[in-house]
Design a protein around this motif. Sequence first.
Motif, PDB file in Angstrom:
ATOM      1  N   LEU A 128       0.794  -1.194   0.071  1.00  0.00           N
ATOM      2  CA  LEU A 128      -0.014   0.189   0.013  1.00  0.00           C
ATOM      3  C   LEU A 128       0.962   1.282   0.186  1.00  0.00           C
ATOM      4  CD1 LEU A 128      -2.607  -1.099   2.620  1.00  0.00           C
ATOM      5  CD2 LEU A 128      -2.746  -1.315   0.167  1.00  0.00           C
ATOM      6  N   SER A 129       0.465   2.387  -0.346  1.00  0.00           N
ATOM      7  CA  SER A 129       1.084   3.556  -0.725  1.00  0.00           C
ATOM      8  C   SER A 129       1.237   4.084   0.834  1.00  0.00           C
ATOM      9  CB  SER A 129       0.600   4.680  -1.549  1.00  0.00           C
ATOM     10  OG  SER A 129      -0.903   4.941  -1.274  1.00  0.00           O
ATOM     11  N   LYS A 130       1.833   5.125   0.976  1.00  0.00           N
ATOM     12  CA  LYS A 130       1.911   5.901   2.189  1.00  0.00           C
ATOM     13  C   LYS A 130       0.526   6.473   2.817  1.00  0.00           C
ATOM     14  CE  LYS A 130       4.540   9.525   4.606  1.00  0.00           C
ATOM     15  NZ  LYS A 130       3.965  10.840   4.253  1.00  0.00           N
ATOM     16  N   GLY A 131      -0.086   6.984   1.653  1.00  0.00           N
ATOM     17  CA  GLY A 131      -1.368   7.732   2.092  1.00  0.00           C
ATOM     18  C   GLY A 131      -2.445   6.515   2.459  1.00  0.00           C
ATOM     19  N   THR A 132      -2.432   5.424   1.775  1.00  0.00           N
ATOM     20  CA  THR A 132      -3.426   4.268   1.999  1.00  0.00           C
ATOM     21  C   THR A 132      -2.981   3.748   3.223  1.00  0.00           C
ATOM     22  OG1 THR A 132      -3.504   3.953  -0.418  1.00  0.00           O
ATOM     23  CG2 THR A 132      -4.558   2.445   0.920  1.00  0.00           C
ATOM     24  N   LYS A 133      -1.731   3.462   3.541  1.00  0.00           N
ATOM     25  CA  LYS A 133      -1.625   3.217   4.930  1.00  0.00           C
ATOM     26  C   LYS A 133      -2.058   3.923   6.134  1.00  0.00           C
ATOM     27  CE  LYS A 133       2.693   0.718   4.055  1.00  0.00           C
ATOM     28  NZ  LYS A 133       4.266   1.291   4.065  1.00  0.00           N
ATOM     29  N   GLU A 134      -1.872   5.059   5.798  1.00  0.00           N
ATOM     30  CA  GLU A 134      -2.499   6.282   6.752  1.00  0.00           C
ATOM     31  C   GLU A 134      -4.099   5.996   6.833  1.00  0.00           C
ATOM     32  OE1 GLU A 134      -1.420  10.490   6.701  1.00  0.00           O
ATOM     33  OE2 GLU A 134       0.722   9.914   6.439  1.00  0.00           O
ATOM     34  N   LYS A 135      -4.576   5.936   5.785  1.00  0.00           N
ATOM     35  CA  LYS A 135      -6.207   5.578   5.810  1.00  0.00           C
ATOM     36  C   LYS A 135      -6.571   4.335   6.599  1.00  0.00           C
ATOM     37  CE  LYS A 135      -6.685   7.792   1.356  1.00  0.00           C
ATOM     38  NZ  LYS A 135      -6.927   7.523  -0.170  1.00  0.00           N
ATOM     39  N   VAL A 136      -5.576   3.140   6.299  1.00  0.00           N
ATOM     40  CA  VAL A 136      -5.915   2.122   7.189  1.00  0.00           C
ATOM     41  C   VAL A 136      -5.980   2.261   8.603  1.00  0.00           C
ATOM     42  CG1 VAL A 136      -5.104  -0.304   7.606  1.00  0.00           C
ATOM     43  CG2 VAL A 136      -5.401   0.899   5.109  1.00  0.00           C
ATOM     44  N   GLN A 137      -5.040   3.017   9.107  1.00  0.00           N
ATOM     45  CA  GLN A 137      -4.892   3.247  10.450  1.00  0.00           C
ATOM     46  C   GLN A 137      -5.855   4.115  11.049  1.00  0.00           C
ATOM     47  OE1 GLN A 137      -0.758   4.085  12.531  1.00  0.00           O
ATOM     48  NE2 GLN A 137       0.157   4.169  10.381  1.00  0.00           N
ATOM     49  N   LEU A 138      -6.198   5.171  10.238  1.00  0.00           N
ATOM     50  CA  LEU A 138      -7.250   5.806  10.848  1.00  0.00           C
ATOM     51  C   LEU A 138      -8.585   5.310  10.829  1.00  0.00           C
ATOM     52  CD1 LEU A 138      -7.974   9.029  11.704  1.00  0.00           C
ATOM     53  CD2 LEU A 138      -9.127   9.023   9.353  1.00  0.00           C
ATOM     54  N   ILE A 139      -8.836   4.388   9.916  1.00  0.00           N
ATOM     55  CA  ILE A 139      -9.977   3.226   9.951  1.00  0.00           C
ATOM     56  C   ILE A 139     -10.104   2.602  11.226  1.00  0.00           C
ATOM     57  CG2 ILE A 139     -11.115   1.380   8.911  1.00  0.00           C
ATOM     58  CD1 ILE A 139     -10.293   2.660   6.120  1.00  0.00           C
ATOM     59  N   LEU A 140      -8.762   1.997  11.580  1.00  0.00           N
ATOM     60  CA  LEU A 140      -8.727   1.109  12.699  1.00  0.00           C
ATOM     61  C   LEU A 140      -8.939   2.145  13.780  1.00  0.00           C
ATOM     62  CD1 LEU A 140      -5.353  -0.773  11.837  1.00  0.00           C
ATOM     63  CD2 LEU A 140      -7.420  -1.641  11.961  1.00  0.00           C
ATOM     64  N   VAL A 141      -8.421   3.184  14.139  1.00  0.00           N
ATOM     65  CA  VAL A 141      -8.720   3.974  15.218  1.00  0.00           C
ATOM     66  C   VAL A 141     -10.088   4.459  15.319  1.00  0.00           C
ATOM     67  CG1 VAL A 141      -7.949   6.190  16.339  1.00  0.00           C
ATOM     68  CG2 VAL A 141      -6.373   4.861  15.397  1.00  0.00           C
ATOM     69  N   MET A 142     -10.587   4.803  14.218  1.00  0.00           N
ATOM     70  CA  MET A 142     -12.150   5.324  14.220  1.00  0.00           C
ATOM     71  C   MET A 142     -13.058   4.164  14.441  1.00  0.00           C
ATOM     72  SD  MET A 142     -11.711   8.441  14.439  1.00  0.00           S
ATOM     73  CE  MET A 142     -13.473   8.952  14.653  1.00  0.00           C
ATOM     74  N   SER A 143     -12.837   2.658  14.200  1.00  0.00           N
ATOM     75  CA  SER A 143     -13.785   1.692  14.390  1.00  0.00           C
ATOM     76  C   SER A 143     -14.176   1.433  15.746  1.00  0.00           C
ATOM     77  CB  SER A 143     -12.995   0.618  13.665  1.00  0.00           C
ATOM     78  OG  SER A 143     -13.354   0.709  12.207  1.00  0.00           O
ATOM     79  N   ARG A 144     -13.021   1.802  16.544  1.00  0.00           N
ATOM     80  CA  ARG A 144     -13.219   1.636  18.000  1.00  0.00           C
ATOM     81  C   ARG A 144     -14.350   2.551  18.481  1.00  0.00           C
ATOM     82  NH1 ARG A 144      -8.253   1.838  21.690  1.00  0.00           N
ATOM     83  NH2 ARG A 144      -9.895   1.588  23.205  1.00  0.00           N
ATOM     84  N   ARG A 145     -15.185   2.175  19.657  1.00  0.00           N
ATOM     85  CA  ARG A 145     -16.123   2.982  20.189  1.00  0.00           C
ATOM     86  C   ARG A 145     -15.657   3.297  21.473  1.00  0.00           C
ATOM     87  NH1 ARG A 145     -20.660   3.302  17.202  1.00  0.00           N
ATOM     88  NH2 ARG A 145     -21.024   1.513  16.070  1.00  0.00           N
ATOM     89  N   ALA A 146     -14.540   4.546  21.372  1.00  0.00           N
ATOM     90  CA  ALA A 146     -13.964   4.982  22.575  1.00  0.00           C
ATOM     91  C   ALA A 146     -14.692   6.196  22.941  1.00  0.00           C
ATOM     92  CB  ALA A 146     -12.575   5.305  21.930  1.00  0.00           C
ATOM     93  N   ASP A 147     -14.322   6.575  24.033  1.00  0.00           N
ATOM     94  CA  ASP A 147     -14.645   7.906  24.638  1.00  0.00           C
ATOM     95  C   ASP A 147     -13.834   8.968  24.205  1.00  0.00           C
ATOM     96  OD1 ASP A 147     -16.338   6.710  26.053  1.00  0.00           O
ATOM     97  OD2 ASP A 147     -15.309   6.686  27.948  1.00  0.00           O
ATOM     98  N   LEU A 148     -12.469   8.879  23.983  1.00  0.00           N
ATOM     99  CA  LEU A 148     -11.824   9.974  23.617  1.00  0.00           C
ATOM    100  C   LEU A 148     -10.670   9.420  22.298  1.00  0.00           C
ATOM    101  CD1 LEU A 148     -10.552  12.659  23.751  1.00  0.00           C
ATOM    102  CD2 LEU A 148      -8.898  11.717  25.652  1.00  0.00           C
ATOM    103  N   TYR A 149     -10.900  10.232  21.235  1.00  0.00           N
ATOM    104  CA  TYR A 149     -10.101   9.646  19.905  1.00  0.00           C
ATOM    105  C   TYR A 149      -9.115  10.780  20.104  1.00  0.00           C
ATOM    106  CZ  TYR A 149     -14.035   6.884  18.634  1.00  0.00           C
ATOM    107  OH  TYR A 149     -15.159   6.069  18.595  1.00  0.00           O
TER     108      TYR A 149
END
Lengths: 232, 118
Positions: A128-149
Motif C-alpha cells: 500500500l502507498s503511504k497515504g493508503t496506509k494512513e487511511k488504514v490506520q485511521l480506519i482502525l482507530v475510528m472503528s473503536r467505540r472509544a470515549d476519547l479519540y
Amino acid sequence: MSSLLQVSSLTKKYGNFTALNDLNFELESGHITGLLGPNGSGKTTLIKIICGLLQPTKGVVSVNGNPVGVNSKKVISYLPDTTYLGNSSSVKEIINYFCDFYEDFDMQRAYDMLATLGINPNARLRTLSKGTKEKVQLILVMSRRADLYILDEPIAGVDPAARDYILNTIISNYDENASILISTHLISDVENILDEVIFLRQGNIVRHSAVDDIRSNEGKSVDALFREVFKC
Amino acid sequence: MSWSLDSDRPIFVQIIEHMEYDIVSGALAPGAKIPSVRELASEAAVNPNTMQRALSEMERRRLMYTERTSGRYVTDDESVIAELKKNIAAAAVDGFVAQMKKLGLDKEEVLDLLRENY
C-alpha cells in the motif's frame, strides 16, 4: 457536558529542556478540539503523556476521573504520527488483531470504511502507498467505540479528496458523548469541524477558546489567527 | 453538496443564513421535516455541535419547532416566513444602497437602473 480529560500542573522535561510547562486544561465530552502549534511546541509530547506512553515530570492527567493507566487506555483510541503496523500483515489480519485486542472494536464499521475508500482487505500492508496506509490506520482507530479519540496528524499524508472523506468519517463516526483531540498543521482543512482550539507554543498554552468565538471576536479564521500568533 | 462556508465568520451564523434562504425560497417548505443534526452536519461538513447550536437558535427565532418524539420541522406559520423574507430583503437592499452611494449614483439614477435591469 461533563469533563472527560483533566490535565493539571503538567510539566515534562527532557533533561534541561522543558517540553511542557505547567499545563492546565480540561476537555469536555462531546467536543472536537484542535491541538495546534508549530513544530516542536510539545503537541506530540502532550498526546503521548495522555496516552500513557511518556511519564510526566510533574502533574496529573486523568480521564473520566481515572489517572492514566489501564482504565484510561481502555477508553482512548490513539492514532500515532508514525506507522507501527507490521508490513507483512494483510489489512484483514490487522483488523482481526485489533478485534482481539480491543473489546470496543466494531469490525463491521471497519469493513464499511475500507469499502468506501476502495481498500482491499486482502492487500498486504507493504503493497500500500503511504497515504493508503494512513487511511488504514485511521480506519482502525475510528472503528473503536472509544470515549476519547486522539489523532496525531491524521490527514497529513492523504490527498485532499480523501481528506474530506476522512473528516466526514470523523464527524459521522464518533458518538455524541465521545471527544476528539486532533493535532494538525492543516488548520484550514479541519477548522470547520472543530469546537475549540488549544494553541501551544514552546510548551505553554497561549490560547484555549471556542472557534466561533475567535471568528466573532477577531473577525478572522483560526488559520489566520494561527499565522498571526506564530508569525516567524 | 457543499455549503461553501467561510472560515472567518462564525460557522453557526452562516448555517442559519443558509437555512433561512432555504426556508424563504421554499427549498425547505413550511412544515417540512428537517433531517437529523448528524445528517445535516455531515452534509455541511461541520461539527454536529455547531449544527445543533444553529438549529436551536432557529428554534428560538421560531423558524423551526421540535415535536417531542418525531423530530424537527420548519415553521408552518406563514407570517413568520414572510417576516423573515422581508428582513433578508431589507438587509440586501441596505447593502445595495450603500454600494450605489459609494459609486456616487443618486436615487433617480439607481431607480432607472433598476427598471432597466429588473
